[in-house]
Design a protein around this motif. Sequence first.
Motif, PDB file in Angstrom:
ATOM      1  N   PRO A  27     -33.761   0.174  44.034  1.00 43.92           N
ATOM      2  CA  PRO A  27     -33.914  -0.370  45.382  1.00 43.92           C
ATOM      3  C   PRO A  27     -34.838  -1.584  45.487  1.00 43.92           C
ATOM      4  N   VAL A  28     -35.627  -1.899  44.422  1.00 39.93           N
ATOM      5  CA  VAL A  28     -36.594  -2.995  44.602  1.00 39.93           C
ATOM      6  C   VAL A  28     -36.395  -4.119  43.576  1.00 39.93           C
ATOM      7  N   ASN A  29     -35.242  -4.111  42.902  1.00 38.33           N
ATOM      8  CA  ASN A  29     -34.952  -5.110  41.860  1.00 38.33           C
ATOM      9  C   ASN A  29     -36.066  -5.165  40.810  1.00 38.33           C
ATOM     10  N   ASP A  69     -40.149  -2.555  35.670  1.00 37.63           N
ATOM     11  CA  ASP A  69     -39.686  -1.191  35.940  1.00 37.63           C
ATOM     12  C   ASP A  69     -40.719  -0.196  35.400  1.00 37.63           C
ATOM     13  N   ILE A  70     -41.429   0.446  36.320  1.00 32.14           N
ATOM     14  CA  ILE A  70     -42.572   1.277  35.924  1.00 32.14           C
ATOM     15  C   ILE A  70     -42.139   2.437  35.010  1.00 32.14           C
ATOM     16  N   SER A  71     -40.895   2.887  35.177  1.00 34.60           N
ATOM     17  CA  SER A  71     -40.470   3.999  34.310  1.00 34.60           C
ATOM     18  C   SER A  71     -40.406   3.544  32.835  1.00 34.60           C
ATOM     19  N   GLY A  72     -40.319   2.234  32.633  1.00 26.07           N
ATOM     20  CA  GLY A  72     -40.320   1.697  31.257  1.00 26.07           C
ATOM     21  C   GLY A  72     -41.617   2.028  30.529  1.00 26.07           C
ATOM     22  N   GLY A 111     -38.833 -10.954  50.945  1.00 25.84           N
ATOM     23  CA  GLY A 111     -39.389  -9.593  50.810  1.00 25.84           C
ATOM     24  C   GLY A 111     -40.522  -9.505  49.816  1.00 25.84           C
ATOM     25  N   LEU A 112     -40.259  -8.827  48.688  1.00 26.63           N
ATOM     26  CA  LEU A 112     -41.340  -8.517  47.751  1.00 26.63           C
ATOM     27  C   LEU A 112     -41.363  -9.409  46.520  1.00 26.63           C
ATOM     28  N   ALA A 113     -42.531  -9.834  46.128  1.00 26.97           N
ATOM     29  CA  ALA A 113     -42.684 -10.396  44.776  1.00 26.97           C
ATOM     30  C   ALA A 113     -43.986  -9.798  44.265  1.00 26.97           C
ATOM     31  N   LEU A 114     -43.847  -8.647  43.627  1.00 25.75           N
ATOM     32  CA  LEU A 114     -45.033  -7.921  43.170  1.00 25.75           C
ATOM     33  C   LEU A 114     -45.046  -7.827  41.651  1.00 25.75           C
ATOM     34  N   GLY A 115     -46.245  -7.753  41.094  1.00 28.69           N
ATOM     35  CA  GLY A 115     -46.388  -7.561  39.658  1.00 28.69           C
ATOM     36  C   GLY A 115     -45.558  -8.566  38.877  1.00 28.69           C
ATOM     37  N   GLY A 116     -44.764  -8.033  37.934  1.00 26.06           N
ATOM     38  CA  GLY A 116     -43.906  -8.896  37.111  1.00 26.06           C
ATOM     39  C   GLY A 116     -43.008  -9.796  37.939  1.00 26.06           C
ATOM     40  N   LEU A 118     -43.820 -11.342  40.827  1.00 23.01           N
ATOM     41  CA  LEU A 118     -44.595 -12.546  41.164  1.00 23.01           C
ATOM     42  C   LEU A 118     -44.846 -13.374  39.904  1.00 23.01           C
ATOM     43  N   GLU A 119     -45.077 -12.677  38.800  1.00 24.94           N
ATOM     44  CA  GLU A 119     -45.374 -13.401  37.552  1.00 24.94           C
ATOM     45  C   GLU A 119     -44.183 -14.250  37.115  1.00 24.94           C
ATOM     46  N   LEU A 120     -42.977 -13.672  37.270  1.00 24.23           N
ATOM     47  CA  LEU A 120     -41.773 -14.429  36.924  1.00 24.23           C
ATOM     48  C   LEU A 120     -41.685 -15.679  37.810  1.00 24.23           C
ATOM     49  N   LEU A 137     -50.347  -8.896  42.711  1.00 23.85           N
ATOM     50  CA  LEU A 137     -50.380  -8.357  41.352  1.00 23.85           C
ATOM     51  C   LEU A 137     -51.077  -6.990  41.407  1.00 23.85           C
ATOM     52  N   PRO A 138     -50.332  -5.933  41.736  1.00 23.06           N
ATOM     53  CA  PRO A 138     -50.971  -4.623  41.902  1.00 23.06           C
ATOM     54  C   PRO A 138     -51.055  -3.808  40.613  1.00 23.06           C
ATOM     55  N   GLU A 139     -50.921  -4.443  39.455  1.00 26.40           N
ATOM     56  CA  GLU A 139     -50.831  -3.692  38.201  1.00 26.40           C
ATOM     57  C   GLU A 139     -52.017  -2.769  37.940  1.00 26.40           C
ATOM     58  N   GLN A 141     -53.729  -0.980  39.742  1.00 29.16           N
ATOM     59  CA  GLN A 141     -53.548   0.280  40.442  1.00 29.16           C
ATOM     60  C   GLN A 141     -52.713   1.270  39.619  1.00 29.16           C
ATOM     61  N   LEU A 142     -51.908   0.744  38.742  1.00 26.74           N
ATOM     62  CA  LEU A 142     -51.048   1.594  37.905  1.00 26.74           C
ATOM     63  C   LEU A 142     -51.648   1.819  36.525  1.00 26.74           C
ATOM     64  N   GLY A 143     -52.816   1.256  36.299  1.00 24.35           N
ATOM     65  CA  GLY A 143     -53.451   1.441  34.990  1.00 24.35           C
ATOM     66  C   GLY A 143     -53.022   0.414  33.961  1.00 24.35           C
ATOM     67  N   GLY A 147     -48.950  -8.442  32.926  1.00 23.11           N
ATOM     68  CA  GLY A 147     -48.646  -8.684  31.511  1.00 23.11           C
ATOM     69  C   GLY A 147     -47.542  -9.699  31.290  1.00 23.11           C
ATOM     70  N   PHE A 148     -47.082 -10.323  32.388  1.00 23.59           N
ATOM     71  CA  PHE A 148     -46.075 -11.378  32.236  1.00 23.59           C
ATOM     72  C   PHE A 148     -46.692 -12.733  32.568  1.00 23.59           C
ATOM     73  N   GLY A 149     -47.953 -12.917  32.166  1.00 27.41           N
ATOM     74  CA  GLY A 149     -48.605 -14.211  32.349  1.00 27.41           C
ATOM     75  C   GLY A 149     -49.464 -14.310  33.603  1.00 27.41           C
TER      76      GLY A 149
HETATM   77  C1  LIG Z   1     -45.576  -5.477  30.742  1.00 30.54           C
HETATM   78  C2  LIG Z   1     -45.354  -5.435  32.234  1.00 30.54           C
HETATM   79  C3  LIG Z   1     -46.145  -6.414  32.972  1.00 30.54           C
HETATM   80  C4  LIG Z   1     -46.056  -6.376  34.462  1.00 30.54           C
HETATM   81  O1  LIG Z   1     -47.091  -7.234  34.916  1.00 30.54           O
HETATM   82  C5  LIG Z   1     -46.265  -4.994  34.949  1.00 30.54           C
HETATM   83  C6  LIG Z   1     -45.699  -4.708  36.314  1.00 30.54           C
HETATM   84  O2  LIG Z   1     -45.020  -5.488  36.928  1.00 30.54           O
HETATM   85  S1  LIG Z   1     -46.045  -3.176  36.885  1.00 30.54           S
HETATM   86  C7  LIG Z   1     -45.231  -3.066  38.433  1.00 30.54           C
HETATM   87  C8  LIG Z   1     -45.963  -3.792  39.487  1.00 30.54           C
HETATM   88  N1  LIG Z   1     -45.381  -3.470  40.764  1.00 30.54           N
HETATM   89  C9  LIG Z   1     -45.910  -2.542  41.554  1.00 30.54           C
HETATM   90  O3  LIG Z   1     -46.937  -1.967  41.292  1.00 30.54           O
HETATM   91  C10 LIG Z   1     -45.132  -2.247  42.800  1.00 30.54           C
HETATM   92  C11 LIG Z   1     -44.880  -0.764  42.888  1.00 30.54           C
HETATM   93  N2  LIG Z   1     -44.072  -0.413  44.026  1.00 30.54           N
HETATM   94  C12 LIG Z   1     -44.548  -0.373  45.278  1.00 30.54           C
HETATM   95  O4  LIG Z   1     -45.698  -0.645  45.553  1.00 30.54           O
HETATM   96  C13 LIG Z   1     -43.603   0.058  46.348  1.00 30.54           C
HETATM   97  O5  LIG Z   1     -42.607   0.854  45.758  1.00 30.54           O
HETATM   98  C14 LIG Z   1     -42.926  -1.107  47.108  1.00 30.54           C
HETATM   99  C15 LIG Z   1     -43.989  -1.839  47.905  1.00 30.54           C
HETATM  100  C16 LIG Z   1     -42.263  -2.020  46.119  1.00 30.54           C
HETATM  101  C17 LIG Z   1     -41.836  -0.535  48.049  1.00 30.54           C
HETATM  102  O6  LIG Z   1     -42.402   0.417  48.892  1.00 30.54           O
HETATM  103  P1  LIG Z   1     -41.485   1.344  49.812  1.00 30.54           P
HETATM  104  O7  LIG Z   1     -40.510   0.516  50.519  1.00 30.54           O
HETATM  105  O8  LIG Z   1     -42.419   2.207  50.581  1.00 30.54           O
HETATM  106  O9  LIG Z   1     -40.629   2.227  48.800  1.00 30.54           O
HETATM  107  P2  LIG Z   1     -41.133   3.298  47.728  1.00 30.54           P
HETATM  108  O10 LIG Z   1     -42.519   3.053  47.258  1.00 30.54           O
HETATM  109  O11 LIG Z   1     -40.806   4.663  48.221  1.00 30.54           O
HETATM  110  O12 LIG Z   1     -40.162   2.944  46.501  1.00 30.54           O
HETATM  111  C18 LIG Z   1     -38.758   3.047  46.619  1.00 30.54           C
HETATM  112  C19 LIG Z   1     -38.198   3.434  45.283  1.00 30.54           C
HETATM  113  O13 LIG Z   1     -38.400   2.355  44.381  1.00 30.54           O
HETATM  114  C20 LIG Z   1     -39.040   2.804  43.213  1.00 30.54           C
HETATM  115  N3  LIG Z   1     -39.886   1.708  42.708  1.00 30.54           N
HETATM  116  C21 LIG Z   1     -40.660   0.876  43.415  1.00 30.54           C
HETATM  117  N4  LIG Z   1     -41.232  -0.050  42.613  1.00 30.54           N
HETATM  118  C22 LIG Z   1     -40.780   0.230  41.362  1.00 30.54           C
HETATM  119  C23 LIG Z   1     -41.003  -0.367  40.101  1.00 30.54           C
HETATM  120  N5  LIG Z   1     -41.777  -1.462  39.956  1.00 30.54           N
HETATM  121  N6  LIG Z   1     -40.418   0.175  39.039  1.00 30.54           N
HETATM  122  C24 LIG Z   1     -39.614   1.253  39.147  1.00 30.54           C
HETATM  123  N7  LIG Z   1     -39.374   1.851  40.334  1.00 30.54           N
HETATM  124  C25 LIG Z   1     -39.946   1.344  41.415  1.00 30.54           C
HETATM  125  C26 LIG Z   1     -39.842   4.004  43.660  1.00 30.54           C
HETATM  126  O14 LIG Z   1     -40.144   4.838  42.581  1.00 30.54           O
HETATM  127  C27 LIG Z   1     -38.879   4.632  44.648  1.00 30.54           C
HETATM  128  O15 LIG Z   1     -37.922   5.347  43.916  1.00 30.54           O
HETATM  129  P3  LIG Z   1     -37.243   6.681  44.516  1.00 30.54           P
HETATM  130  O16 LIG Z   1     -36.389   7.155  43.396  1.00 30.54           O
HETATM  131  O17 LIG Z   1     -36.502   6.250  45.732  1.00 30.54           O
HETATM  132  O18 LIG Z   1     -38.392   7.610  44.812  1.00 30.54           O
END
Ligand SMILES: CCC[C@H](O)CC(=O)SCCNC(=O)CCNC(=O)[C@H](O)C(C)(C)COP(=O)([O-])OP(=O)([O-])OC[C@H]1O[C@@H](n2cnc3c(N)ncnc32)[C@H](O)[C@@H]1OP(=O)([O-])[O-]
Length: 725
Positions: A27-29, A69-72, A111-116, A118-120, A137-139, A141-143, A147-149
């Motif tokens: 749902p969040v690309n 994708d956090i599940s990654g 809409g959203l450009a969070l974490g990776g 926004l980095e992209l 960049l809320p990373e 918060q997830l520990g 990591g994408f620059g």
């Molecule tokens: C090496 C990497 C480097 C990089 O810098 C690291 C990152 O980017 S770390 C990432 C940095 N990004 C963050 O920390 C943002 C984390 N996400 C959020 O803060 C909120 O989900 C968001 C604001 C996006 C939407 O809020 P809302 O509208 O209240 O909706 P919701 O919260 O109920 O979520 C709906 C569904 O989407 C799912 N899902 C969401 N995001 C992700 C994800 N990234 N991945 C996978 N799934 C994700 C969520 O599980 C849920 O699934 P389900 O099966 O329906 O239960």
Amino acid sequence: MDSRTKGKTVMEVGGDGVAVITLINPPVNSLSFDVLYNLKSNYEEALSRNDVKAIVITGAKGKFSGGFDISGFGEIQKGTRKEPKVGYISIDIITDLLEAARKPSVAAIDGLALGGGLELSMACHARISTPGAQLGLPELQLGVIPGFGGTQRLPRLVGLTKALEMILTSKPVRAEEGHSLGLIDAVVPSAELLTTARRWALDIVERRKPWISSLLKTDKLPPLGEAREILKFARGQTRKQAPNMKHPLMCLDALETGIVSGPRVGLEKEAEVGSQVISLDTTKGLIHVFFSQRGTVKVPGVTDRGLMPRKIKKVAIIGGGLMGSGIATALILSSYPVILKEVNEKFLEAGIGRVKANLQSRVRKGSMSKEKFEKTMSLLKGSLDYESFRDVDMVIEAVIENISLKQQIFADLEKYCPQHCILASNTSTIDLNKIGERTKSQDRIVGAHFFSPAHVMPLLEIVRTNHTSAQVIVDLLDVGKKIKKTPVVVGNCTGFAVNRMFFPYTQAAMFLVERGADPYLIDSAVSKFGMPMGPFRLCDLVGFGVAIATATQFIENFPERTYKSMIIPLMQEDKRAGEATRKGFYLYDDKRKAKPDPELKKYIEKARSISGGNVDPKLVKLSEKEIIEMTFFPVVNEACRVFAEGIAVKAADLDIAAIMGMGFPPYRGGIMFWADSIGSKYIYSRLDEWSKTYGDFFKPCAFLAERGSKGAPLSAPVEQARSRL
Ligand SMILES: CCC[C@H](O)CC(=O)SCCNC(=O)CCNC(=O)[C@H](O)C(C)(C)COP(=O)([O-])OP(=O)([O-])OC[C@H]1O[C@@H](n2cnc3c(N)ncnc32)[C@H](O)[C@@H]1OP(=O)([O-])[O-]
């Protein structure tokens, strides 16, 4: 899309020579490995095609991207997916292929450009967004770390101080602020987003707009000496605020490397640190919390039946005390019209006054305007009788914990409220079947247990009895979402999930003190462990009246495992009732600062003589680790009982309940997750040994004994645990 792949990108090349690449992963690309590898292929194709002059990246369905994708991370932690070569995505793909390309890229952000995500976009040569976009960049918060620059590009785009603020607080900014910071180049309405981005990309090609690589910018960076000072300060603050976590400091290392040694070395450091943090225990805990928190609204047999929440147009609250007024505040803040009922004018006025004070504090802090204050207050009406209850859709009773009073109220509610009205109680301990005993409305009776202060604390414990209808639970889950609470649905029993799990916590602390341990050392060890305060400071805050009322419920219902200490009743007799009386386990000054009280010894000694227990030299000299084990293993034991009895459907729900209801440190993943990180065998053996020395309070329950004897995880569903045995 292959059923095993997670998301994709699609590329369309227009007659104008712009290739639009769309990220698609509902749902969040989120940027799964599949999305990222697809993106790489699209880029390679776009760069090699003669009909492509420039590239626009956007996200499907009004969302740019919620990040990696956090599940990654979980897959890498469990070893079910091999991590790509360090830096492959951030350096090889995002930097060398995308940012360094001979063709410019523009991010079109809706809409959203969070974490990776926004980095992209920061690696693109310009960013256009819609007014509602959220950029962050809320990373941490997830520990993990950006990591994408992000540690390199954000400071270069918005300046070091602002970048640190955004990264360390994990808070996103809105489009307008992003624009004024230099993060966004233009803000345009949704309908114009793609055309503007395409035009912008072509303008870059034709040199009518600058071709900017964020990584090479230096104009926003402070001089080196100043940057070092700013980072030193940030490190100091981080150490103070997050003493048990390593990843924020590791993130600062990556930032500093980039500033001192240049962005390329910074990217390499970021990639190295980014890969290391994935295996930290705190990261595992935080990622578990992310998914568990979203899982609490999935209740088997309730939310999988296709029921739609009914519209709750008006709510009544009975009782304008601390809880009732807090609940009213939470509801009107989310635009629910509320009737607050009290027994007389004086109490009603006081209740409305409390709601007003709650909102006024927001006005004072600048988070609410005067107009919004007036508008919100106008949703609240007072009442001294039930006449105005004829058209309410939900009532929440929040009077004192007195069974016969509650029974009378529910009998009255049945008479005055419409047939469909949900009848909820905010009781924190009393069995709901008893509360509804004098009604024929058992199917619409439910617990709506808020935590004090109700307009601030994030948890809503929804308590269902065997009779509560699934529709009522679905309705309450919806209200919970609207008032921005995390709901946890639990079964009916004394204390429900949160209070029941944590009742042994204070009792263990009282036991230790009666046997010679120092209460202030216990509080200090528990705070260092990560709780907001220790058990004694908590008792003072809650007040001894409430502490005694709650303990009484447990003594009556679970006498075989309740440790009865007289310390609190003895202090209460002397009119020391906690912080409100400025004396409890601590002494309090005008500013509510707590100071140890040497007189406390007197009460402890007296309580010891009543219980007949002796000072135990081993317990006098407990290490911090032993204090944590002796106070929290009994909590784990009770959590196991709650789980085994089916009061909680999933162990993860107990994790969230412990974190949001009691302040259990989220980076430890919640009570069951933490217990499993230690191992059921060890916890069982410790409790078993203590129960032989100190009595049944510590006796491991059958569930813990069974799993502990085989070392099976406590959080596994019953069938799974069996199959592993
Ligand atoms: C090496 C990497 C480097 C990089 O810098 C690291 C990152 O980017 S770390 C990432 C940095 N990004 C963050 O920390 C943002 C984390 N996400 C959020 O803060 C909120 O989900 C968001 C604001 C996006 C939407 O809020 P809302 O509208 O209240 O909706 P919701 O919260 O109920 O979520 C709906 C569904 O989407 C799912 N899902 C969401 N995001 C992700 C994800 N990234 N991945 C996978 N799934 C994700 C969520 O599980 C849920 O699934 P389900 O099966 O329906 O239960």
